[in-house]
Enzyme design. Structure first.
Site, PDB file in Angstrom:
ATOM      1  N   GLY A   1     -84.003  40.756 -15.375  1.00  0.00           N
ATOM      2  CA  GLY A   1     -83.536  39.387 -15.572  1.00  0.00           C
ATOM      3  C   GLY A   1     -82.275  39.357 -16.386  1.00  0.00           C
ATOM      4  O   GLY A   1     -81.779  40.396 -16.830  1.00  0.00           O
TER       5      GLY A   1
ATOM      6  N   PHE B   1     -76.455  35.843 -22.919  1.00  0.00           N
ATOM      7  CA  PHE B   1     -75.705  36.877 -23.617  1.00  0.00           C
ATOM      8  C   PHE B   1     -76.151  38.292 -23.287  1.00  0.00           C
ATOM      9  O   PHE B   1     -75.684  39.242 -23.881  1.00  0.00           O
ATOM     10  CB  PHE B   1     -75.820  36.684 -25.127  1.00  0.00           C
ATOM     11  CG  PHE B   1     -75.127  35.457 -25.611  1.00  0.00           C
ATOM     12  CD1 PHE B   1     -73.740  35.355 -25.559  1.00  0.00           C
ATOM     13  CD2 PHE B   1     -75.848  34.389 -26.116  1.00  0.00           C
ATOM     14  CE1 PHE B   1     -73.100  34.227 -26.000  1.00  0.00           C
ATOM     15  CE2 PHE B   1     -75.209  33.264 -26.568  1.00  0.00           C
ATOM     16  CZ  PHE B   1     -73.832  33.167 -26.513  1.00  0.00           C
TER      17      PHE B   1
ATOM     18  N   VAL C   1     -81.997  42.106 -19.117  1.00  0.00           N
ATOM     19  CA  VAL C   1     -83.185  42.922 -19.319  1.00  0.00           C
ATOM     20  C   VAL C   1     -83.295  43.870 -18.135  1.00  0.00           C
ATOM     21  O   VAL C   1     -83.299  43.426 -16.989  1.00  0.00           O
ATOM     22  CB  VAL C   1     -84.455  42.050 -19.422  1.00  0.00           C
ATOM     23  CG1 VAL C   1     -85.644  42.923 -19.775  1.00  0.00           C
ATOM     24  CG2 VAL C   1     -84.283  40.949 -20.448  1.00  0.00           C
TER      25      VAL C   1
ATOM     26  N   ASP D   1     -93.834  30.319 -25.311  1.00  0.00           N
ATOM     27  CA  ASP D   1     -93.727  30.411 -23.857  1.00  0.00           C
ATOM     28  C   ASP D   1     -94.851  31.286 -23.309  1.00  0.00           C
ATOM     29  O   ASP D   1     -94.616  32.188 -22.511  1.00  0.00           O
ATOM     30  CB  ASP D   1     -92.351  30.962 -23.462  1.00  0.00           C
ATOM     31  CG  ASP D   1     -92.062  30.775 -21.978  1.00  0.00           C
ATOM     32  OD1 ASP D   1     -92.845  30.084 -21.294  1.00  0.00           O
ATOM     33  OD2 ASP D   1     -91.067  31.336 -21.505  1.00  0.00           O
TER      34      ASP D   1
END
Ligand SMILES: *[C@@H]1O[C@H](CO)[C@@H](O)[C@H](O)[C@H]1NC(C)=O
Ligand SMILES: *[C@@H]1O[C@H](CO)[C@@H](O)[C@H](O)[C@H]1NC(C)=O
Ligand SMILES: *[C@@H]1O[C@H](CO)[C@@H](O)[C@H](O)[C@H]1NC(C)=O
Ligand SMILES: *[C@@H]1O[C@H](CO)[C@@H](O)[C@H](O)[C@H]1NC(C)=O
Ligand SMILES: *[C@@H]1O[C@H](CO)[C@@H](O)[C@H](O)[C@H]1NC(C)=O
Length: 840
Positions: free
Chosen positions: A557, A561, A564, A699
């Site tokens: 992903g 900035f 991953v 999350d």
């Protein structure tokens, strides 16, 4: 003057495009009413299994008509589980059907019969009938809730058929009447079926990619026969075949693909059968070309034609240019040179190890599809899914949408041109003054703004982590006591039509919701300042890892900035604590997730990233992803965390089924109920640990839990950095990105994130688990409706909608979920209590 010319030119192109016709069906535009309401479908083409009386015969089953006794009604009451009754429509030729509409029997107020649910069957030849299922495999469609409103339902996937049957379904014995309409357009391809080898599975390091044809409606044994499916559903796959337009499906969903090892002949043969002999001009194949993963457009195609009974002796051959520069998926057009045929057989030759197709279309005779929006009176429907809206209203809004779009496009064009002009003028000025201040200033101010918000997000306010002060200013009534606001009672005494804003609950657009997006676009744990101080007393214990020992595997992903990556790390064992060593074979590369900061990130982002490392390095729990090592001696900064072999829990459960008869029959992999509970308990345990440190995750969802061997679970935090799940997040004015379907009411309305709101998200996560992640929470609600529902939770007038009890879920577990969604945060259970309850 030159630029004014450009405007004219662009507008001309625009108008040309709007009036154009194309050779592929466009499901977004192919939404014409096919003539039940307009009368284009003749009475004799509408039939039914039975009729109650002559005045409720099949021909009265026309949407929005009030003739006869007002609808089609079958002879007897419809019993649950009996699917004997149906209303059948013969469209006389193949049609691409994207939408259906149903309505009950109103008859000027006398009638009160309607179908709460129905199924659809269809046929192309009138003899083989196929049950429609949605992309998740569900057959039953929610129908009407009263006798008069029209309910429209998108068909995903669309149907290609000549005959369509509506079959009312009930949960108790009841009288049912129906009026219906079909929406779509003629299927000009004329394709009746394609026969092809079954699509295969590609094993990427992180997860398998399923390249089978998941909506094929023919027989699938060793090969696919007599059906249509993903190659004709009007959905073109994305450049990266792992992702999909469709929500919550497995990687590779849009494509059908084959591996050259399974085809010693070097080609894949697909046979296409048509409704009649046609004069073919072209075939267009939408192919993936991700050569970085050994996927390429075919090297050559050889096509044979059958017009009468025999195959023509001389085939046609075509070799597209091999493209090793552009990774984009594209349509490859093959000129069929006006061959006459009723069947075509094509051999597609591999150019690399894999060949992936998402659409194949045929152009014959002179037929072309409209892309123009139809005149209002033809009943074209907009692209959205309006419910309970009479068609004429919809038409109206459609014209408005069209005009709106045109105006918007013109505005954008004008804006672009103004910007171009302005930049040119500006650049001239700059050249004169010989400074570069403009570029530098601009980039530094914008990045400062961005980083400011990031900074606030990761390290929020005071010791108790209260709501952001900006928000409180806007909402005076919440400043004193948000737990039991007086406005609840005043709201109740107001008229029931008051809007959210009037009730004192801020409307989402005006609520300045905290920005959740992290440095790498992920959502790091929120941590109270006090805990932070405690932590900073100690030294960071993670070690520097030699960057060269990391081998890039895949991008998981990316965010504002950073990115991953999934990597293999050599010699990671030396960097790991003893406690980890037992489950990793020595001397073998280990899969790790590497979060890295782009080297152009500004100072604030770098500081945040280093703080995130500090926080992560303190987290030590068997159910929390561990920080293994870092690379901070040189740019780009990296954080190396564990990754688990089975990927995330959402994908893991999506490709499994509950234990039982069905799974046995279909040979699917299963997860037992006990293992579901075991996984849920581990999440609760990890959260118990986080909450004991006063960490707020913010999350929690199945997409953020990783699965290892033997159903072990570790909680991670990828946040919205992964494209695969962008549909789970709601964007407000392009800034804040929020997982609203998992968020408590107070997080959405007040920006308050606490352990109690994590408990709420845990309830939703538990719900996902028991549904095997086959459905998004509140999937029937739009984002706006979810936020409205949040207002109902706040008002607590029993109008809030709770997530329904999953089929698999025993009452005791559903009770736990409901307790997580209590309005009062103090009444929600703690993670300790949840963990204990799940172990029982
Ligand atoms: C094209 O549009 C007209 C209405 O303008 C409609 O009647 C016709 O069915 C459409 N054709 C196709 C192929 O969709
Ligand atoms: C395609 O593969 C997926 C994932 O394994 C599976 O769930 C689905 O049933 C398959 N579809 C067909 C038609 O084989
Ligand atoms: C097929 O269509 C082309 C172009 O319209 C025409 O020139 C040709 O004669 C047609 N072929 C037959 C066999 O009808
Ligand atoms: C790659 O191909 C796509 C689709 O054909 C095209 O839109 C895009 O401009 C191409 N990109 C480059 C760099 O050529
Ligand atoms: C499949 O394709 C790969 C890559 O082009 C090639 O190395 C391999 O030999 C092919 N295998 C067969 C059986 O053709």
């Amino acid at each position: 003057m030159k630029h004014l010319w450009d405007i004219h030119f662009l507008l001309l192109i625009l108008l040309y495009l709007l009036g154009a016709v194309t050779s592929q069906v466009n499901p977004g535009v192919c939404r014409y009413a096919l003539g039940m309401s307009g009368g284009k479908i003749q009475d004799e083409d509408i039939s039914a299994s039975s009729q109650w009386s002559e005045s409720t015969a099949a021909r009265y089953g026309r949407l929005d008509f009030e003739e006869g006794d007002g609808a089609w009604c079958p002879e007897i009451t419809v019993e649950p589980d009996s699917l004997k009754e149906f209303l059948q429509i013969d469209l006389r030729s193949l049609h691409f059907i994207t939408l259906v509409g149903t309505q009950g029997r109103h008859a000027g107020g006398i009638g009160n019969e309607f179908a709460q649910m129905y199924k659809i069957k269809y046929s192309r030849d009138g003899s083989r009938w196929i049950s429609w299922r949605n992309r998740q495999g569900k057959q039953v469609i929610e129908g009407n809730r009263n006798a008069y409103d029209i309910v429209l339902k998108d068909l995903e996937p669309p149907i290609i058929a000549r005959f369509v049957r509506f079959m009312p379904v009930t949960d108790h014995s009841m009288n049912v009447c129906m009026r219906v309409e079909l929406y779509g357009c003629e299927w000009l391809d004329g394709l009746v079926s394609y026969n092809a080898p079954v699509g295969e599975q590609m094993n990427l390091p992180a997860y398998p990619v399923y390249l089978n044809d998941s909506v094929y409606d023919g027989a699938v044994i060793h090969s696919m026969t007599e059906g249509l499916g993903q190659l004709t559903d009007g959905v073109c796959g994305l450049d990266d075949f792992i992702h999909s337009h469709v929500y919550n499906v497995w990687p590779g969903y849009d494509y059908v693909g084959w591996n050259n090892e399974s085809f010693p002949s070097g080609y894949v043969e697909i046979m296409f059968e048509f409704d009649r002999t046609r004069n073919f001009t072209t075939m267009k194949t939408h192919c993936n070309n991700m050569f970085s993963r050994h996927v390429k457009v075919f090297r050559q195609v050889v096509c044979y034609f059958r017009s009468e009974a025999d195959w023509e002796a001389s085939p046609l051959s075509f070799s597209p240019v091999v493209d090793e520069k552009n990774l984009s998926a594209r349509f490859v057009t093959v000129n069929l040179l006006n061959h006459m045929a009723s069947a075509i057989k094509c051999q597609f030759y591999f150019a690399d190890a894999w060949m992936l197709f998402s659409e194949i279309t045929f152009q014959s005779d002179t037929a072309m599809y409209n892309t123009t929006l139809a005149p209002p009176n033809t009943g074209l429907l907009p692209n959205t899914q309006p419910e309970d809206d009479p068609t004429h209203k919809v038409d109206d809004s459609n014209t408005r949408i069209l005009i709106g779009c045109l105006v918007a496009i013109i505005f954008i064009l004008v804006a672009i041109i103004v910007i171009i002009l302005w930049r040119q003028v500006w650049q001239k000025m700059l050249e004169k003054s010989e400074t570069f201040a403009y570029n530098n200033n601009q980039s530094s101010t914008t990045s400062e703004q961005e980083s400011n918000s990031t900074y606030e997000r990761i390290f929020p306010l005071g010791p108790d982590y209260q709501e952001p002060s900006r928000l409180i200013c806007k909402l005076p009534e919440f400043a004193q006591s948000s737990e039991e606001p007086a406005s609840t009672t005043t709201a109740a005494s107001k008229s029931t039509t008051t809007t959210v804003a009037q009730d004192g609950v801020p409307h989402y657009a005006e609520a300045d919701i905290v920005n959740l997006q992290g440095v790498t676009g992920s959502n790091t744990y929120a941590i109270p300042a006090v805990t932070m101080d405690l932590l900073s007393g100690k030294d960071v214990v993670v070690e520097e890892f030699p960057r060269k020992l990391l081998t890039f595997k895949e991008k998981l992903g990316e965010g504002q900035f950073g990115e991953v990556h999934l990597c293999e790390a050599e010699g990671m064992q030396e960097f790991m604590n003893k406690e980890f060593l037992f489950d990793i074979p020595e001397e073998q590369p280990v899969l790790v997730a590497v979060k890295m900061l782009r080297s152009d990130a500004n100072k604030n982002a770098r500081n945040d990233f280093l703080k995130e490392i500090k926080i992560m390095s303190r987290l030590k729990d068997p159910n929390i992803i561990r920080l293994l090592a870092v690379c901070i001696y040189s740019d780009p900064l990296c954080m190396i965390t564990e990754y688990m072999e089975n990927g995330d829990l959402n994908q893991f459960l999506s490709r499994h089924e509950p234990e039982g008869h069905l799974a046995l029959l279909s040979n699917a992999s299963t997860v037992s109920f006990n293992n579901l509970c075991y996984m849920a308990a581990q999440i609760a345990s990890g959260m118990k640990y986080l909450s004991s440190l006063n960490f707020v995750h913010r999350d929690l969802a199945t997409r953020n839990c990783l699965v290892g061997k033997n159903y072990t679970i570790k909680i991670a935090d990828f946040g919205m950095s992964r494209n695969l799940y962008s549909g789970d997040y709601y964007r407000i004015q392009g800034r804040a990105v929020l997982p609203i379907r998992w968020m408590s009411w107070e997080s959405i309305l007040l920006g308050k994130f606490t352990t109690a709101s994590d408990v709420w998200a845990f309830g939703v996560t538990l719900w996902e688990i028991l549904n095997f992640c086959k459905e998004q929470p509140y999937s029937q609600l739009t984002d706006e409706q979810v936020i409205e529902n949040t207002g109902e939770f706040f008002r607590d007038q029993k109008r809030q909608i709770y997530l329904p009890q999953p089929v698999l879920c025993p009452d005791s577990l559903y009770k736990i979920m409901l307790s997580c969604w209590r309005r009062n945060t103090k009444e929600r259970p703690s993670f300790q209590e949840i963990h204990r309850a799940l172990l029982e």
